[in-house]
Design an enzyme around this catalytic site. Structure first.
Site, PDB file in Angstrom:
ATOM      1  N   ASP A 238       0.818  -1.222   0.000  1.00 42.45           N
ATOM      2  CA  ASP A 238       0.000   0.000   0.000  1.00 42.45           C
ATOM      3  C   ASP A 238       0.841   1.257   0.000  1.00 42.45           C
ATOM      4  OD1 ASP A 238      -1.722  -2.248   1.298  1.00 42.45           O
ATOM      5  OD2 ASP A 238      -3.090  -0.732   0.494  1.00 42.45           O
ATOM      6  N   LYS A 249      -1.225  -5.206   4.084  1.00 43.25           N
ATOM      7  CA  LYS A 249      -2.275  -5.675   4.993  1.00 43.25           C
ATOM      8  C   LYS A 249      -1.690  -6.317   6.251  1.00 43.25           C
ATOM      9  CE  LYS A 249      -5.736  -5.105   4.650  1.00 43.25           C
ATOM     10  NZ  LYS A 249      -6.350  -3.939   5.352  1.00 43.25           N
TER      11      LYS A 249
HETATM   12  O1  MRU Z   1      -7.571  -2.793   3.152  1.00 44.41           O
HETATM   13  P1  MRU Z   1      -7.332  -3.194   1.726  1.00 44.41           P
HETATM   14  O2  MRU Z   1      -8.104  -4.416   1.318  1.00 44.41           O
HETATM   15  O3  MRU Z   1      -7.506  -2.046   0.778  1.00 44.41           O
HETATM   16  O4  MRU Z   1      -5.804  -3.594   1.711  1.00 44.41           O
HETATM   17  C1  MRU Z   1      -5.257  -4.042   0.527  1.00 44.41           C
HETATM   18  C2  MRU Z   1      -3.914  -4.583   0.676  1.00 44.41           C
HETATM   19  O5  MRU Z   1      -3.300  -4.528   1.716  1.00 44.41           O
HETATM   20  C3  MRU Z   1      -3.294  -5.114  -0.553  1.00 44.41           C
HETATM   21  O6  MRU Z   1      -2.413  -6.168  -0.244  1.00 44.41           O
HETATM   22  C4  MRU Z   1      -2.505  -3.988  -1.185  1.00 44.41           C
HETATM   23  O7  MRU Z   1      -3.339  -2.923  -1.546  1.00 44.41           O
HETATM   24  C5  MRU Z   1      -1.698  -4.479  -2.287  1.00 44.41           C
HETATM   25  S1  MRU Z   1      -2.503  -4.600  -3.824  1.00 44.41           S
HETATM   26  C6  MRU Z   1      -2.284  -3.014  -4.407  1.00 44.41           C
END
Ligand code: MRU
Length: 358
Positions: A238, A249
């Site tokens: 992210d 995540k």
């Molecule tokens: O909270 P989210 O579902 O938006 O988190 C998403 C993630 O952590 C993904 O692994 C991350 O965005 C990588 S894919 C661009």
């Protein structure tokens, strides 16, 4: 498979239509976004999620805001600020809004220019994910060849597929590419509590693509690594700092620790739009989202009779803490798979590869 699906698209009536990721895997539903308020809702409530998709929705959100603001720059700035603040960690959101507003600042026609730039942003992101697929696919192919063509077991956390990043995803782009090349690949899919993006979304994507996968409880990865059942870990990100620290995540860091302890290569796949070149130390400097404790207390799913339900899994009145992301320090990362190639997760390597963007 690659490039076949999009999680968001512009409709004939000039609204943005998105796959409602909250309904998967049980129902395929879409939602139309018409204005700033609906864009903010979709990002905040995770109708759309995943750093790359959030960025592209934000870009089109500025287009919707441009329609709404009727040529008033101050109104557009207010709308843009609301979209920019809708979630804190994924830097693609801020990157996309800032890029859109930089273009519109000198524009005579906000609506036309915003439409054009949002399309350019999503097309460029799509091309980046194809390149990530190629470079990551090469890594998988090397492992496949070095083991005498036995199944390559890749572990991933959360969802970093085409739902998360227009168009091929980040962590899953190499998987799709490997599958396309005829490599025998199997994916260990972390369930990714509390919102289960792995169990619900990654498994759904892989099933659609006919790719072998097994969903595992979040705590299983370490055991699999100890027993030689994981060839490599690939996650998305992210926000990645200039020295290669990667926010992803919650739970990603623990997988990186287990990978290091067991000499399993740990890669992070990302487009340049996920770098935050302004910061160095991810643990200290990346803002981490904290979400409602209800996401820990309740799970959403399908009952045996086919009806959908939300059920509580914790005692009433117990408190829960719901931290959305963690940061994997760069020294635990084997390499960053980017659209420009695979880069060491070090300050020197990132600065060399992305010198023109600093
Ligand atoms: O909270 P989210 O579902 O938006 O988190 C998403 C993630 O952590 C993904 O692994 C991350 O965005 C990588 S894919 C661009």
């Amino acid at each position: 498979m690659n490039g076949t699906y999009r999680a968001i698209w512009l409709c004939k009536n000039e609204t943005l239509e998105v796959i409602d990721q909250r309904s998967l895997p049980h129902r395929y539903e879409t939602m139309e976004l018409h204005n700033t308020e609906e864009t903010v809702f979709a990002i905040k409530e995770m109708v759309v999620r995943g750093a790359g998709t959030i960025g592209c929705v934000a870009a089109f959100g500025i287009y919707l805001a441009a329609q709404e603001s009727q040529g008033e720059w101050e109104a557009l700035k207010t709308y843009a600020a609301r979209i920019r603040a809708s979630r804190p960690t994924a830097v693609n959101l801020m990157w996309a809004v800032d890029r859109m507003m930089a273009i519109l600042k000198d524009s005579d026609d906000y609506v036309a220019d915003a439409r054009r730039e949002a399309i350019v942003i999503s097309d460029e992101e799509s091309q980046r994910t194809q390149a990530i697929g190629t470079y990551g696919g090469d890594l998988i192919e090397q492992i496949y060849k070095s083991t005498g063509h036995r199944t390559v077991n890749l572990l991933t956390h959360c969802n970093a597929g085409w739902l998360a990043v227009v168009n091929d995803g980040t962590a899953l782009a190499p998987v799709y590419e490997a599958h396309k090349r005829g490599i025998d690949i199997h994916v260990w899919v972390d369930e990714t509590r509390p919102r289960n993006q792995g169990a619900s979304l990654t498994a759904w994507e892989l099933k659609q693509a006919g790719i072998a996968h097994t969903i595992i409880a979040d705590n299983t990865g370490g055991h699999l690594m100890q027993h030689g059942m994981v060839d490599l870990v690939v996650t998305g990100a992210d926000r990645v700092t200039r020295q290669g620290d990667a926010a992803n995540k919650i739970g990603t860091y623990l997988k990186a620790l287990a990978a290091k302890a067991n000499s399993v290569p740990f890669y992070v796949a990302l487009p340049a739009s996920t770098f935050d070149f302004d910061i160095i130390d991810g643990v200290k400097e990346i803002e981490i989202e904290e979400r409602s404790e209800d996401e820990v207390h309740f799970m959403h799913g399908m009952l045996d009779d086919g009806t959908e339900a939300r059920v509580r899994v914790t005692p009433e009145h117990s408190h829960a803490l719901n931290i959305g992301f963690d940061v994997t320090p760069h020294h635990l990362i084997t390499g960053l798979i980017t659209e420009r190639g695979v880069c060491d997760a070090t300050l020197e390597a990132v600065e060399t590869m992305f010198e023109d963007l600093l």
